[in-house]
Design an enzyme around this catalytic site. Structure first.
Site, PDB file in Angstrom:
ATOM      1  N   PRO A 187       1.512  -0.824 -10.149  1.00  0.00           N
ATOM      2  CA  PRO A 187       1.515  -1.578 -11.403  1.00  0.00           C
ATOM      3  C   PRO A 187       0.468  -1.064 -12.386  1.00  0.00           C
ATOM      4  O   PRO A 187      -0.606  -0.610 -12.001  1.00  0.00           O
ATOM      5  CB  PRO A 187       1.184  -3.002 -10.947  1.00  0.00           C
ATOM      6  CG  PRO A 187       1.607  -3.055  -9.519  1.00  0.00           C
ATOM      7  CD  PRO A 187       1.322  -1.691  -8.985  1.00  0.00           C
ATOM      8  N   GLU A 188       0.821  -1.150 -13.646  1.00  0.00           N
ATOM      9  CA  GLU A 188      -0.109  -0.779 -14.709  1.00  0.00           C
ATOM     10  C   GLU A 188      -0.945  -2.007 -15.077  1.00  0.00           C
ATOM     11  O   GLU A 188      -0.680  -3.131 -14.662  1.00  0.00           O
ATOM     12  CB  GLU A 188       0.677  -0.293 -15.922  1.00  0.00           C
ATOM     13  CG  GLU A 188       1.771   0.700 -15.599  1.00  0.00           C
ATOM     14  CD  GLU A 188       1.325   2.149 -15.687  1.00  0.00           C
ATOM     15  OE1 GLU A 188       0.429   2.467 -16.475  1.00  0.00           O
ATOM     16  OE2 GLU A 188       1.911   2.972 -14.957  1.00  0.00           O
ATOM     17  N   LYS A 222      -6.715  -2.961 -12.330  1.00  0.00           N
ATOM     18  CA  LYS A 222      -5.530  -3.256 -11.526  1.00  0.00           C
ATOM     19  C   LYS A 222      -5.843  -4.221 -10.379  1.00  0.00           C
ATOM     20  O   LYS A 222      -5.040  -4.399  -9.473  1.00  0.00           O
ATOM     21  CB  LYS A 222      -4.944  -1.955 -10.979  1.00  0.00           C
ATOM     22  CG  LYS A 222      -4.509  -0.996 -12.076  1.00  0.00           C
ATOM     23  CD  LYS A 222      -3.891   0.244 -11.488  1.00  0.00           C
ATOM     24  CE  LYS A 222      -3.528   1.242 -12.562  1.00  0.00           C
ATOM     25  NZ  LYS A 222      -2.856   2.436 -12.020  1.00  0.00           N
ATOM     26  N   ARG A 225       3.075  13.006  -8.817  1.00  0.00           N
ATOM     27  CA  ARG A 225       3.605  11.868  -9.573  1.00  0.00           C
ATOM     28  C   ARG A 225       4.479  12.393 -10.706  1.00  0.00           C
ATOM     29  O   ARG A 225       4.103  13.346 -11.391  1.00  0.00           O
ATOM     30  CB  ARG A 225       2.474  11.020 -10.157  1.00  0.00           C
ATOM     31  CG  ARG A 225       1.552  10.446  -9.096  1.00  0.00           C
ATOM     32  CD  ARG A 225       0.473   9.606  -9.713  1.00  0.00           C
ATOM     33  NE  ARG A 225      -0.473   9.159  -8.708  1.00  0.00           N
ATOM     34  CZ  ARG A 225      -1.449   8.283  -8.939  1.00  0.00           C
ATOM     35  NH1 ARG A 225      -1.602   7.782 -10.144  1.00  0.00           N
ATOM     36  NH2 ARG A 225      -2.269   7.922  -7.970  1.00  0.00           N
TER      37      ARG A 225
END
Length: 252
Positions: free
Chosen positions: A2-3, A51, A238
């Site tokens: 998650p950002e 985060k 990524r």
């Protein structure tokens, strides 16, 4: 993973459901804290830090969680059926008279003294969505290693907290540089900090599936700025996206 905007949204949901309420149910399903009982204590607030999620509880306690790739907190009304995953995936249950927060697949869950929060989040740089946001410090952190690729520097939470792989690509697009350009070679590098802040603030009020994205996940589709086909390649394992015409610097 998650950002920062997603974590900010999760914190707001949890805060709305739990803050100011007395816990009537407490179940931490990790061996180290399985015997901890928080019932009878009031939840003071739920705060995002980069985060990380910090649920502060009466008595000087903080429940620290991190979602990483698959974790999620779901909030249910009293009596509502839980449907966020299988029972064996539940790591935490915090219930009040009106709501129940259930943490699924949480890879990080620990109970600590609120006075010791720095042990788990003290290494983070300025939080893009937090009250400690300091663009000058964030820029100084990014430029501390001028030979490092921009994409890697943005993902390092010690530099600035909240950018994930999606907003790495998006920030580089707005700054008109490729993620592989050494950060010390970025013209007007403050653009990176400004763009990252703009992106997270613009998306924190939108559900994750409704983000407005320029290049991420758009390989082969036209760049919204020049209509050149967006390209993709791995950076540190990524998927990374960029426009080869609009963004200057080496390609992946």
């Amino acid at each position: 993973m998650p950002e920062g905007d997603t974590v900010w949204q999760a914190a707001r949901r949890l805060h709305t459901a739990l803050a100011g309420c007395v816990l009537t149910r407490s179940d931490l399903r990790v061996p180290r804290f399985a015997t901890a009982d928080l019932t009878g204590r009031t939840v003071l607030d739920v705060t995002p830090r980069g985060k990380h999620l910090l649920t502060r509880i009466e008595g000087g306690l903080t429940l620290h969680s991190h979602l990483r790739m698959d974790g999620a907190w779901k909030v249910y009304a009293a009596g509502e059926r839980w449907r966020g995953g299988a029972d064996h995936q539940i790591r935490a249950v915090l219930g009040t008279a009106e709501n129940t927060a259930v943490g699924y697949r949480l890879p990080v869950l620990e109970l600590l003294r609120t006075s010791e929060e720095a042990k788990v989040v003290g290494h983070l740089g300025p939080d893009l969505l937090g009250p400690d946001w300091d663009p000058a410090t964030a820029l100084r952190n990014l430029l501390a290693d001028p030979g490092r690729p921009v994409g890697e520097a943005l993902l390092d939470q010690r530099n600035l907290a909240g950018v994930g792989n999606i907003f790495k690509s998006e920030t580089c697009f707005l700054a008109r540089v490729t993620p592989w350009l050494p950060v010390g070679e970025v013209p007007s590098p403050q653009r990176l900090v400004t763009a990252a802040k703009k992106l997270l603030e613009a998306n924190r009020e939108r559900p994750g599936g409704q983000r407005r994205l320029y290049v991420y996940g758009r390989a082969g589709r036209p760049c919204p700025r020049c209509r050149t086909a967006v390209r993709t390649a791995d950076q540190d394992n990524r998927p990374t996206y960029w426009c080869p015409h609009c963004q200057s610097g080496p390609a992946g």
